[in-house]
Design a protein around this motif. Structure first.
Motif, short mmCIF file in Angstrom:
data_model
loop_
_atom_site.label_atom_id
_atom_site.label_comp_id
_atom_site.label_asym_id
_atom_site.label_seq_id
_atom_site.Cartn_x
_atom_site.Cartn_y
_atom_site.Cartn_z
N VAL A 196 0.86 -1.18 0.00
CA VAL A 196 0.00 0.00 0.00
C VAL A 196 0.90 1.23 0.00
CG1 VAL A 196 -1.77 1.29 1.24
CG2 VAL A 196 -1.82 -1.21 1.26
N ASP A 197 0.67 2.13 -0.96
CA ASP A 197 1.52 3.32 -1.01
C ASP A 197 0.68 4.56 -1.34
OD1 ASP A 197 2.22 4.28 -4.11
OD2 ASP A 197 1.37 2.26 -3.90
N PHE A 198 1.27 5.72 -1.07
CA PHE A 198 0.68 7.00 -1.46
C PHE A 198 1.74 7.76 -2.24
CE2 PHE A 198 -0.03 11.55 -0.76
CZ PHE A 198 -1.33 11.68 -1.21
N LEU A 199 1.49 7.91 -3.54
CA LEU A 199 2.44 8.57 -4.44
C LEU A 199 3.84 7.96 -4.30
CD1 LEU A 199 1.38 12.32 -4.00
CD2 LEU A 199 0.71 10.71 -5.81
N GLY A 200 3.89 6.66 -4.18
CA GLY A 200 5.14 5.96 -4.10
C GLY A 200 5.71 5.78 -2.72
N VAL A 201 5.09 6.43 -1.70
CA VAL A 201 5.55 6.31 -0.31
C VAL A 201 4.78 5.18 0.36
CG1 VAL A 201 5.80 7.46 1.93
CG2 VAL A 201 6.07 8.77 -0.21
N ASN A 202 5.51 4.22 0.95
CA ASN A 202 4.86 3.09 1.59
C ASN A 202 3.99 3.54 2.77
OD1 ASN A 202 5.99 1.29 -0.17
ND2 ASN A 202 7.62 0.62 1.23
N VAL A 203 2.82 2.93 2.88
CA VAL A 203 1.87 3.25 3.95
C VAL A 203 1.51 1.95 4.66
CG1 VAL A 203 -0.42 4.14 4.52
CG2 VAL A 203 0.91 5.21 2.69
N LYS A 204 1.50 2.00 5.99
CA LYS A 204 1.03 0.85 6.76
C LYS A 204 -0.33 1.20 7.35
CE LYS A 204 2.20 -2.29 10.54
NZ LYS A 204 3.13 -2.61 11.64
N PRO A 205 -1.42 0.78 6.71
CA PRO A 205 -2.77 1.13 7.20
C PRO A 205 -3.02 0.57 8.60
CG PRO A 205 -2.87 0.30 4.96
CD PRO A 205 -1.49 -0.01 5.47
N ILE A 206 -3.54 1.41 9.47
CA ILE A 206 -3.82 1.04 10.87
C ILE A 206 -5.28 1.32 11.16
CG2 ILE A 206 -3.28 1.55 13.29
CD1 ILE A 206 -0.50 2.41 12.37
N ASP A 207 -5.89 0.52 12.00
CA ASP A 207 -7.28 0.74 12.41
C ASP A 207 -7.31 1.82 13.48
OD1 ASP A 207 -9.91 0.68 13.05
OD2 ASP A 207 -9.94 -1.37 13.80
N TYR A 208 -7.88 2.98 13.14
CA TYR A 208 -7.90 4.10 14.08
C TYR A 208 -9.23 4.22 14.83
CZ TYR A 208 -3.60 5.60 11.81
OH TYR A 208 -2.32 5.66 11.32
#
Length: 625
Positions: A196-208
């Motif tokens: 999962v990324d945003f404009l090429g930056v890796n994102v670790k989705p977390i349950d908020y």
């Protein structure tokens, strides 16, 4: 100028002109902002004739004057050559820790009713399922569970709103940032396969959902982003460009950086507190049980709220509140002990009786702390002893609180193990009651109360005779209710200056209709510029203050419309002020309206008529001249 000598004395006693940064006033108080709050001579201030009380709270040094406050304010302002915005100096420095706690308090305070109400729904469901009265597989249970869980699930949205408002940013943009973290488009990425990324930056989705710390970090950053955007974007375009860019910047940064950071911070703090508790449940219980009321006096107990919610979200149970519950029952025990001791002392008996009931049924003990414990200071060590022992028992049993609730008898089902809870709070209650009964009052205080009680009985008999035998209508004047709503005792008003009776005798009204009428025939003497309070003198000389809402001076007249002018003659039942109940509530303010007779000391008696539901025009107070 009125009260010239008195004004000079007040200036001197608060530390002189050089110590005063600014001065504003509300319906009853001079609100000083001082460079150093340790300089003022509180004892000498309270000895002054017109000074009813002195309160150092919320960054303001408040000198309570009552209905003469505007005259004092005008005179002091002239002598200082000062106005609300004339000074650019900073007041007394506040520590970062104090600022953090104050911000946490301001963010959570408006949410407490919703959190406590939802917590009680969860407690009710626990009872129903435990006794087999409802199955947790039914649709009815699911709907009621939604009622109990909804506010916790959407906590990032609510905290985004309240925290942004507290900091001075757009509260609905703050709420929108929190909402983005719960949107299905984002939550669908949690646990998704692949990168999962945003404009090429890796994102670790977390349950908020139900989280606290991530939204706190995000909104703190948003506050500065909002200020920057307003500086660089043309004013004519700010309406849509500022929130647009704020969302475009903050939502990605939150899911990439601030959210994971806030989650880690929350986990570290929570784990640290839990580590301490695990190292010594007994010691942690003693500290929490004995110390929590003293933290509450200064508002520092709010610092535990995020940790409590974090624990409830991650482990399902919170040992902090599991031990701190003993402190609540220790306070109730003190009130009960003094209630039993004061059989002949009607005033103390009335105060302790009503506050102990409020504590037992609602878990609200501020009236006990401020009205009883801080007044009768022999009870302070009793509070520490009873709370500490009760907390130690809860800690030793490992008691946890499994839902966010106010600590009262109705929330008992949410504590486990139940035996440890009962032993802990029961011990705190019994010790508090016994020690308060035998040691809570000094012999001198008891003797003074006995004399006051004798005089009170004598005076009441004379008043009853006067009321029954008087044919002169001017001797007994009836005040009608200026507002339709629910009547509450003055002691229940959540403002220690009003609830203590320092401003005058009277009552509180929870409004149902946003309209104020005149309670008497008389003259309007004061209309505050912020429109939230009005003063009237009746034809017979009763001075009446109607204060619409608590701390609503801060709204600066928003949601209020005044229909008369200062100096106008008014008749009983004439419309004075209209106000928007929902608008005031939406800003986080209470609409509870104190109605006070401020010159009580000049009158023979002020008799409050007990009602529950009152309509405009119902008699609420009888004044004996």
């Amino acid at each position: 100028m009125k009260f010239e000598k008195e004004a000079e004395e007040i200036i001197k006693l608060v530390g002189g002109k050089d110590n005063i940064v600014s001065l504003v006033h509300c319906a009853t108080r001079l609100r000083f902002k001082l460079k150093n709050t340790s300089i003022p001579n509180k004892a000498e201030l309270e000895k002054m004739k017109d000074v009813l009380s002195v309160v150092n709270s919320g960054g303001q040094y408040q000198v309570v004057i009552g209905n003469k406050v505007s005259d004092y304010f005008a005179t002091i302002i002239k002598k200082l050559g000062l106005n609300e915005s004339s000074s650019t100096e900073k007041g007394e420095k506040v520590s970062i820790i104090s600022m953090i706690f104050e911000t946490i308090s301001g963010a959570f305070s408006p949410l407490i009713p919703a959190l406590a109400g939802a917590g009680m729904v969860k407690a009710l469901l626990t009872v129903l399922t435990s006794f087999g009265l409802m199955s947790d597989t039914t649709s009815t249970y699911a709907i009621l569970s939604a009622a109990g869980n909804g506010v916790f699930y959407l906590l990032p949205v609510f905290l985004g709103i309240t925290l942004a408002k507290k900091l001075g940013a757009n509260m609905f943009v703050g709420g929108a940032i929190g909402a983005a973290l719960l949107d299905p488009s984002y939550t669908a990425l949690i646990g998704a396969e692949g990168i999962v990324d945003f404009l090429g930056v890796n994102v670790k989705p977390i349950d908020y959902a139900s989280s606290v710390f991530p939204i706190f970090v995000s909104i703190f950053i948003y506050y500065w982003v909002d200020k920057l955007l307003k500086k660089i974007i043309l004013k004519d375009l700010q309406l849509f460009l500022v929130p647009m860019f704020a969302l475009l910047i903050m939502v990605p940064l939150t899911v990439i950086l601030f959210g994971p950071f806030g989650t880690n911070v929350g986990n570290i703090i929570s784990n640290s507190v839990m580590w301490l508790i695990e190292r010594s449940n007994l010691l942690a219980g003693i500290v929490l049980g004995a110390g929590m009321p003293f933290l509450a006096i200064f508002g520092l107990h709010w610092g535990f709220t995020p940790i409590t919610l974090q624990n409830l979200n991650t482990t399902g149970g919170d040992p902090i509140e599991g031990a701190a519950v003993a402190a609540v029952f220790a306070q109730i025990g003190i009130a009960l002990g003094l209630f039993l001791k004061s059989k002949k002392h009607t005033q103390l008996r009335s105060l302790t009786g009503s506050t102990s009931i409020t504590g037992i049924l609602a878990g609200v003990t501020e009236p006990i702390i401020y009205g009883v414990i801080l007044k009768y200071r022999r009870t302070i060590p009793i509070l520490a002893i009873a709370g500490g022992i009760g907390g130690a028992i809860c800690g030793a049993f490992g008691v946890t609180c499994n839902a966010y609730v106010f600590h009262n008898i109705f929330s008992a089902p949410v504590y486990t193990p139940f035996l440890g809870y009962v032993l802990g709070v029961g011990t705190a209650l019994v010790i508090g009651t016994i020690l308060a009964y035998f040691f809570g009052l000094s012999d001198e205080e008891i003797k003074e109360m006995e004399e006051e009680s004798k005089n009170s009985v004598k005076e009441n008999m004379e008043k009853e005779l006067n009321l029954e035998g008087s044919k002169d209508e001017k001797e007994v004047e009836e005040l009608v209710s200026p507002i339709k709503g629910e009547q509450i005792n003055l002691s229940e008003v959540d403002d220690e200056v009003f609830s203590s009776g320092a401003v005058g005798a009277g009552l509180g009204i929870i409004p149902e209709v946003g309209e104020v009428i005149s309670p008497v025939n008389g003259t309007v003497t004061t209309i505050f510029p912020t429109k939230h309070a009005i003063g009237i003198v009746s034809e017979s000389g009763a001075e009446i203050l109607i204060h619409i809402g608590l701390n609503t001076v801060e709204l600066d007249g928003k949601y209020y419309e005044v229909h008369i002018n200062s100096g106008d003659k008014v008749v009983k039942g004439q419309k004075l002020v209209s106000f928007d109940i929902e608008g005031i509530k939406s800003e986080g303010y209470s609409t509870v309206t104190p109605v006070l007779v401020t010159n009580t000391s000049d009158l023979k008696d002020v008799i409050v008529i007990e009602n529950k539901s009152i309509n405009k025009g119902n008699t609420i107070i009888k004044v004996v001249h």
